[in-house]
Design a protein around this motif. Structure first.
Motif, PDB file in Angstrom:
ATOM      1  N   GLU A  38       0.832  -1.204   0.000  1.00 28.48           N
ATOM      2  CA  GLU A  38       0.000   0.000   0.000  1.00 28.48           C
ATOM      3  C   GLU A  38       0.869   1.258   0.000  1.00 28.48           C
ATOM      4  O   GLU A  38       0.552   2.246  -0.664  1.00 28.48           O
ATOM      5  CB  GLU A  38      -0.931  -0.017   1.214  1.00 28.48           C
ATOM      6  N   GLU A  39       1.971   1.218   0.762  1.00 28.74           N
ATOM      7  CA  GLU A  39       2.874   2.365   0.840  1.00 28.74           C
ATOM      8  C   GLU A  39       3.523   2.634  -0.514  1.00 28.74           C
ATOM      9  O   GLU A  39       3.587   3.782  -0.973  1.00 28.74           O
ATOM     10  CB  GLU A  39       3.936   2.068   1.895  1.00 28.74           C
ATOM     11  N   ARG A  40       4.000   1.582  -1.159  1.00 31.19           N
ATOM     12  CA  ARG A  40       4.654   1.752  -2.453  1.00 31.19           C
ATOM     13  C   ARG A  40       3.656   2.156  -3.540  1.00 31.19           C
ATOM     14  O   ARG A  40       3.981   2.954  -4.419  1.00 31.19           O
ATOM     15  CB  ARG A  40       5.367   0.453  -2.850  1.00 31.19           C
ATOM     16  N   THR A  41       2.461   1.602  -3.501  1.00 29.55           N
ATOM     17  CA  THR A  41       1.443   1.981  -4.482  1.00 29.55           C
ATOM     18  C   THR A  41       1.098   3.449  -4.350  1.00 29.55           C
ATOM     19  O   THR A  41       0.969   4.171  -5.353  1.00 29.55           O
ATOM     20  CB  THR A  41       0.184   1.115  -4.300  1.00 29.55           C
ATOM     21  N   ASP A 215       8.490  -1.527  -7.070  1.00 34.62           N
ATOM     22  CA  ASP A 215       7.846  -2.778  -7.459  1.00 34.62           C
ATOM     23  C   ASP A 215       6.813  -3.200  -6.415  1.00 34.62           C
ATOM     24  O   ASP A 215       7.013  -4.154  -5.658  1.00 34.62           O
ATOM     25  CB  ASP A 215       8.911  -3.861  -7.644  1.00 34.62           C
ATOM     26  N   ALA A 216       5.677  -2.487  -6.385  1.00 39.36           N
ATOM     27  CA  ALA A 216       4.630  -2.794  -5.422  1.00 39.36           C
ATOM     28  C   ALA A 216       4.027  -4.184  -5.623  1.00 39.36           C
ATOM     29  O   ALA A 216       3.729  -4.880  -4.641  1.00 39.36           O
ATOM     30  CB  ALA A 216       3.537  -1.719  -5.474  1.00 39.36           C
ATOM     31  N   PRO A 217       3.790  -4.665  -6.877  1.00 35.87           N
ATOM     32  CA  PRO A 217       3.223  -6.006  -7.043  1.00 35.87           C
ATOM     33  C   PRO A 217       4.051  -7.109  -6.394  1.00 35.87           C
ATOM     34  O   PRO A 217       3.506  -8.137  -5.983  1.00 35.87           O
ATOM     35  CB  PRO A 217       3.171  -6.171  -8.572  1.00 35.87           C
ATOM     36  N   LEU A 218       5.369  -6.901  -6.286  1.00 34.11           N
ATOM     37  CA  LEU A 218       6.204  -7.909  -5.630  1.00 34.11           C
ATOM     38  C   LEU A 218       5.820  -8.041  -4.163  1.00 34.11           C
ATOM     39  O   LEU A 218       5.762  -9.157  -3.627  1.00 34.11           O
ATOM     40  CB  LEU A 218       7.675  -7.523  -5.771  1.00 34.11           C
TER      41      LEU A 218
END
Length: 264
Positions: A38-41, A215-218
């Motif tokens: 959530e933070e990276r997104t 790379d949020a999906p990771l």
């Protein structure tokens, strides 16, 4: 229940306690990865929105003493003035796009109202020892309009770079508008700008690349992985119990060689 009495053995008690401890630990790790996702997104959305926003004059977003906020960072700003190369400095131990260590060139840009905007013109190689002041390509002369990404003042806490004192003349470790205001004896706009236009030409500093997306999906995949592991622990424990129970029953069903009649 005597069939499961083996669960009270030392080996099985330890195994069960380890399994019980692993489940909440893995669940917590999953929630931590969810937080990182959530933070990276949110960071990616914020950066993307800033990079695609309409350019605005720099003084709409910052002023002397202003602390550039998260929502203002990476916004494209424009400014008109002249480069003051006589008072430019270099920022030590910065890397190029290829990972080579050199300097960033920080040049004061004097606006029409005499306020100063700090412009990071890009990366140059060391051209010798890090203690030597490098040869710096000259910027456009005379009145110029520049564009770039607005950045917050650098700090040790945010960057991990120690602000070393006693450096060679005209060399700094961190870009800080308050410190540059004291050095220049001028009103310096808060933060600084990573120049994107005019573009780099032959002999110009290598411009700093756009901030990439994290790379949020990771992190999302890791979140699911930890929760699947947590679900697999009790399943694996029950599988081991059933196998142990089957092995014990098969061993009990086998005839005891000592009780078999002797051959005549």
């Amino acid at each position: 229940m005597h069939r499961y009495r083996f669960l009270l053995s030392r080996q099985w008690v330890i195994l069960t306690l380890v399994a019980i401890a692993l489940i909440p630990a893995m669940i917590r790790l999953g929630f931590w990865q969810q937080h990182r996702y959530e933070e990276r997104t949110a960071r990616n959305d914020l950066v993307s929105g800033a990079l695609h926003a309409k350019p605005v004059p720099v003084e709409r977003l910052t002023s002397p003493g202003h602390a550039v906020s998260r929502t203002e960072r990476y916004r494209t700003v424009t400014a008109t003035g002249t480069f003051d190369t006589a008072r430019e400095v270099v920022v030590r131990r910065r890397t190029s796009s290829d990972g080579e260590v050199g300097f960033h060139v920080l040049t004061p840009f004097v606006l029409l109202d005499k306020k100063v905007l700090l412009v990071n013109r890009g990366w140059i190689p060391a051209n010798g020892a890090q203690t030597d002041f490098p040869r710096i390509p000259a910027p456009p002369a005379g009145r110029t309009t520049v564009s770039g990404r607005l950045m917050a003042d650098e700090t040790t806490a945010a960057s991990g770079i120690k602000n070393v004192k006693g450096l060679p003349d005209r060399q700094i470790m961190l870009i800080n508008s308050a410190e540059e205001a004291r050095r220049l004896g001028a009103q310096v706009l808060g933060g600084y700008v990573e120049q994107t236009a005019p573009g780099a030409r032959g002999g110009s500093p290598e411009q700093i690349s756009d901030p990439g997306s994290e790379d949020a999906p990771l992190n999302y995949a890791y979140m699911l992985q930890w929760w699947l592991f947590a679900a697999a622990v009790p399943v694996g424990w029950w599988f081991l119990v059933r196998r142990e129970l089957r092995d014990r029953e098969e061993a009990a069903a086998e005839p005891d060689p000592q009780e078999q009649p002797a051959a005549v």
